[in-house]
Design a protein around this motif. Structure first.
Motif, PDB file in Angstrom:
ATOM      1  N   LEU A 151      -9.351  30.718  33.685  1.00  0.00           N
ATOM      2  CA  LEU A 151     -10.229  29.554  33.492  1.00  0.00           C
ATOM      3  C   LEU A 151     -10.322  29.129  32.039  1.00  0.00           C
ATOM      4  O   LEU A 151     -11.160  28.301  31.680  1.00  0.00           O
ATOM      5  N   SER A 152      -9.469  29.693  31.197  1.00  0.00           N
ATOM      6  CA  SER A 152      -9.564  29.404  29.761  1.00  0.00           C
ATOM      7  C   SER A 152      -9.165  27.980  29.413  1.00  0.00           C
ATOM      8  O   SER A 152      -9.599  27.435  28.395  1.00  0.00           O
ATOM      9  N   ILE A 153      -8.331  27.346  30.244  1.00  0.00           N
ATOM     10  CA  ILE A 153      -7.957  25.942  30.039  1.00  0.00           C
ATOM     11  C   ILE A 153      -8.629  25.152  31.148  1.00  0.00           C
ATOM     12  O   ILE A 153      -8.285  25.295  32.323  1.00  0.00           O
ATOM     13  N   THR A 154      -9.571  24.333  30.791  1.00  0.00           N
ATOM     14  CA  THR A 154     -10.449  23.707  31.788  1.00  0.00           C
ATOM     15  C   THR A 154      -9.973  22.346  32.278  1.00  0.00           C
ATOM     16  O   THR A 154     -10.653  21.705  33.072  1.00  0.00           O
ATOM     17  N   GLU A 155      -8.820  21.902  31.793  1.00  0.00           N
ATOM     18  CA  GLU A 155      -8.301  20.594  32.201  1.00  0.00           C
ATOM     19  C   GLU A 155      -6.864  20.725  32.679  1.00  0.00           C
ATOM     20  O   GLU A 155      -6.153  21.665  32.322  1.00  0.00           O
ATOM     21  N   TRP A 156      -6.449  19.768  33.496  1.00  0.00           N
ATOM     22  CA  TRP A 156      -5.073  19.754  33.993  1.00  0.00           C
ATOM     23  C   TRP A 156      -4.345  18.571  33.389  1.00  0.00           C
ATOM     24  O   TRP A 156      -4.625  17.412  33.691  1.00  0.00           O
ATOM     25  N   LYS A 157      -3.420  18.871  32.478  1.00  0.00           N
ATOM     26  CA  LYS A 157      -2.626  17.833  31.823  1.00  0.00           C
ATOM     27  C   LYS A 157      -1.154  18.197  31.972  1.00  0.00           C
ATOM     28  O   LYS A 157      -0.577  18.901  31.145  1.00  0.00           O
ATOM     29  N   PRO A 158      -0.513  17.727  33.037  1.00  0.00           N
ATOM     30  CA  PRO A 158       0.865  18.140  33.330  1.00  0.00           C
ATOM     31  C   PRO A 158       1.858  17.894  32.199  1.00  0.00           C
ATOM     32  O   PRO A 158       2.793  18.670  32.016  1.00  0.00           O
ATOM     33  N   LEU A 159       1.662  16.825  31.427  1.00  0.00           N
ATOM     34  CA  LEU A 159       2.623  16.505  30.363  1.00  0.00           C
ATOM     35  C   LEU A 159       2.123  16.943  28.992  1.00  0.00           C
ATOM     36  O   LEU A 159       2.703  17.817  28.348  1.00  0.00           O
ATOM     37  N   VAL A 160       0.993  16.368  28.542  1.00  0.00           N
ATOM     38  CA  VAL A 160       0.504  16.709  27.199  1.00  0.00           C
ATOM     39  C   VAL A 160      -0.023  18.133  27.128  1.00  0.00           C
ATOM     40  O   VAL A 160      -0.150  18.703  26.040  1.00  0.00           O
ATOM     41  N   GLY A 161      -0.291  18.729  28.300  1.00  0.00           N
ATOM     42  CA  GLY A 161      -0.778  20.104  28.312  1.00  0.00           C
ATOM     43  C   GLY A 161       0.271  21.114  27.889  1.00  0.00           C
ATOM     44  O   GLY A 161      -0.041  22.296  27.679  1.00  0.00           O
ATOM     45  N   ILE A 162       1.511  20.663  27.778  1.00  0.00           N
ATOM     46  CA  ILE A 162       2.576  21.560  27.329  1.00  0.00           C
ATOM     47  C   ILE A 162       2.371  21.946  25.866  1.00  0.00           C
ATOM     48  O   ILE A 162       2.741  23.043  25.436  1.00  0.00           O
ATOM     49  N   GLY A 211     -13.455  26.845  39.454  1.00  0.00           N
ATOM     50  CA  GLY A 211     -14.285  27.598  38.525  1.00  0.00           C
ATOM     51  C   GLY A 211     -14.640  26.857  37.255  1.00  0.00           C
ATOM     52  O   GLY A 211     -15.198  27.461  36.335  1.00  0.00           O
ATOM     53  N   VAL A 212     -14.317  25.564  37.174  1.00  0.00           N
ATOM     54  CA  VAL A 212     -14.634  24.796  35.964  1.00  0.00           C
ATOM     55  C   VAL A 212     -15.598  23.665  36.305  1.00  0.00           C
ATOM     56  O   VAL A 212     -16.010  23.503  37.451  1.00  0.00           O
ATOM     57  N   GLY A 213     -15.936  22.888  35.309  1.00  0.00           N
ATOM     58  CA  GLY A 213     -16.879  21.796  35.540  1.00  0.00           C
ATOM     59  C   GLY A 213     -18.272  22.336  35.829  1.00  0.00           C
ATOM     60  O   GLY A 213     -18.772  23.227  35.153  1.00  0.00           O
ATOM     61  N   ASP A 214     -18.899  21.790  36.870  1.00  0.00           N
ATOM     62  CA  ASP A 214     -20.262  22.183  37.236  1.00  0.00           C
ATOM     63  C   ASP A 214     -20.302  23.364  38.202  1.00  0.00           C
ATOM     64  O   ASP A 214     -21.372  23.707  38.715  1.00  0.00           O
ATOM     65  N   SER A 215     -19.162  23.962  38.473  1.00  0.00           N
ATOM     66  CA  SER A 215     -19.114  25.085  39.416  1.00  0.00           C
ATOM     67  C   SER A 215     -19.926  26.265  38.889  1.00  0.00           C
ATOM     68  O   SER A 215     -19.971  26.532  37.686  1.00  0.00           O
ATOM     69  N   ASP A 216     -20.567  26.998  39.811  1.00  0.00           N
ATOM     70  CA  ASP A 216     -21.303  28.190  39.427  1.00  0.00           C
ATOM     71  C   ASP A 216     -20.501  29.467  39.686  1.00  0.00           C
ATOM     72  O   ASP A 216     -21.018  30.583  39.555  1.00  0.00           O
ATOM     73  N   LEU A 217     -19.209  29.311  40.058  1.00  0.00           N
ATOM     74  CA  LEU A 217     -18.350  30.467  40.272  1.00  0.00           C
ATOM     75  C   LEU A 217     -17.964  31.088  38.935  1.00  0.00           C
ATOM     76  O   LEU A 217     -17.661  30.383  37.973  1.00  0.00           O
ATOM     77  N   LEU A 218     -17.958  32.415  38.889  1.00  0.00           N
ATOM     78  CA  LEU A 218     -17.573  33.112  37.669  1.00  0.00           C
ATOM     79  C   LEU A 218     -16.071  33.328  37.593  1.00  0.00           C
ATOM     80  O   LEU A 218     -15.527  33.600  36.518  1.00  0.00           O
ATOM     81  N   TYR A 219     -15.422  33.233  38.717  1.00  0.00           N
ATOM     82  CA  TYR A 219     -13.963  33.338  38.798  1.00  0.00           C
ATOM     83  C   TYR A 219     -13.471  32.226  39.718  1.00  0.00           C
ATOM     84  O   TYR A 219     -14.273  31.518  40.340  1.00  0.00           O
ATOM     85  N   VAL A 220     -12.165  32.083  39.845  1.00  0.00           N
ATOM     86  CA  VAL A 220     -11.634  31.088  40.770  1.00  0.00           C
ATOM     87  C   VAL A 220     -11.945  31.503  42.202  1.00  0.00           C
ATOM     88  O   VAL A 220     -12.176  32.683  42.496  1.00  0.00           O
ATOM     89  N   SER A 221     -11.945  30.541  43.102  1.00  0.00           N
ATOM     90  CA  SER A 221     -12.197  30.816  44.514  1.00  0.00           C
ATOM     91  C   SER A 221     -11.170  31.805  45.050  1.00  0.00           C
ATOM     92  O   SER A 221      -9.963  31.616  44.879  1.00  0.00           O
ATOM     93  N   SER A 222     -11.623  32.859  45.717  1.00  0.00           N
ATOM     94  CA  SER A 222     -10.697  33.852  46.274  1.00  0.00           C
ATOM     95  C   SER A 222      -9.839  33.245  47.379  1.00  0.00           C
ATOM     96  O   SER A 222      -8.682  33.628  47.555  1.00  0.00           O
ATOM     97  N   TYR A 223     -10.383  32.284  48.124  1.00  0.00           N
ATOM     98  CA  TYR A 223      -9.611  31.606  49.170  1.00  0.00           C
ATOM     99  C   TYR A 223      -8.435  30.847  48.551  1.00  0.00           C
ATOM    100  O   TYR A 223      -7.304  30.922  49.042  1.00  0.00           O
TER     101      TYR A 223
END
Length: 364
Positions: free
Chosen positions: A51-62, A160-172
């Motif tokens: 969860l260290s990178i909270t955004e999805w940027k397929p191109l500039v995220g490189i 697990g980002v944004g307003d989510s209250d999960l401490l980790y990603v969804s196990s599902y």
């Protein structure tokens, strides 16, 4: 070599054999890189880096952060999510950089595999006419599955980002993400092996169907393992063979509705994963000894017996990982060896099934 195998190989021209060999070698490379990506993903999960990178940027995220200002900006975004507030509060920028690089490396590697080592070579082989019609659509399906896998990866992180209250990603979502990656490996390795000329005749229809079911059961067990990882169930009940001082511990169905226990009750999730492992070993043993009766002294029997040995080794690694409360090195080892078992099961299944038939356009 059987008459069927002789017919298949005799129906291919030298050029088609060469093309098949080149495509198979390319697929082996892709599968190898996918395995590396999965291991990096395992390390990313075990180091709580996902969860260290909270955004999805397929191109500039490189491009990673450049300069202290950009690093602090990324760190500030991470400080807004529940994981930082409840688990990582007080983390230093240097500690943040450590988890950032694991997640960034995992994302970069998957992009490289999908675009540079999969999509571009596929275009080359397609344009140069090295692909048979029956292979083209299988490869397109695999590439589409790769694209879906990337989308599911971000869907998983977004839990697990944004307003989510999960401490980790969804196990599902974690379990689905892992299974899709495993299906990519199965698809690529299956086609690569079927493009090669096997050295032994295929087994009976029943044998290769049985071997195919083993792959399905292994995928089920990997899915169960992902559920264990997703809710950190391996950190509890670190004894074996008894669990909570019992063979069948109390508390397996404490949650309501009852089916939630199979996904969210740490005791039940770990118990099911443990139990299914022994069921899988028994089924693999039945398969091996059944082949011994039907095809004594053949390579099919040797492969089935070796698969059984790999299953037992994986079970031993799993027990050691549990007893040690899932340290990083053993957690990665356990996941990595599960992939070894899966790949060898695919090799065994394809060997029982046989080489890909001669393309219809080659038959006259």
């Amino acid at each position: 070599m059987s008459n069927t195998r002789k017919t298949v190989m005799a129906g291919l021209t030298p050029g088609q054999k060469k093309n098949r060999r080149q495509v198979a070698n390319w697929l082996y490379l892709v599968v190898s890189l996918l395995l590396v990506s999965l291991l990096v993903g395992g390390i990313t999960r075990l180091t709580d880096s996902g969860l260290s990178i909270t955004e999805w940027k397929p191109l500039v995220g490189i491009i990673p952060p450049i300069g202290e200002a950009q690093w602090l900006e990324e760190f500030a975004k991470y400080q807004q999510i529940a994981q930082y507030k409840h688990l990582k509060y007080g983390m230093t920028p240097g500690e943040y950089k450590f988890i950032f690089w694991w997640e960034w490396g995992h994302r970069l590697l998957t992009r490289i595999v999908l675009v540079i080592f999969t999509a571009l070579p596929l275009m080359f082989f397609w344009i140069t006419g090295k692909l048979e019609r029956q292979v083209k659509w299988r490869l397109l399906g695999t590439l589409a599955l790769g694209g879906l896998q990337g989308g599911v990866g971000w869907w998983m992180v977004s839990s697990g980002v944004g307003d989510s209250d999960l401490l980790y990603v969804s196990s599902y979502r974690l379990a689905l993400h892992l299974i899709l990656a495993c299906l990519l490996i199965v698809s690529g390795l299956t086609l690569a092996r079927r493009l090669e000329s096997c050295q032994t005749p295929p087994a009976s229809h029943g044998a290769h169907v049985f071997a195919g079911w083993l792959i399905f059961l292994i995928l089920v067990q990997i899915y169960l393992g992902a559920l264990v990882a997703g809710i950190r169930a391996g950190s509890d009940f670190n004894t074996w063979p008894l669990m909570n001082e019992a063979w069948i511990p109390a508390g397996l169905f404490d949650l309501q509705p009852w089916w939630h226990n199979f996904f969210e009750n740490t005791m039940t999730v770990q118990f099911v994963h443990r139990s299914f492992a022994w069921f899988l070993i028994v089924i693999t043993a039945v398969h091996a000894f059944w082949l011994q009766r039907r095809f004594p002294g053949t390579a099919h029997v040797f492969r089935a017996m070796l698969l059984l040995v790999l299953m037992l080794l994986q079970a031993m690694i799993g027990v050691a990982t549990l007893l040690l409360a899932v340290p990083l090195n053993w957690g990665v080892f356990h996941q990595g060896f599960a992939l070894v078992v899966l790949c060898y099961a695919v090799i065994h299944w394809v060997s029982c099934k046989g080489t890909l038939p001669v393309p219809s356009e080659s038959k006259h």
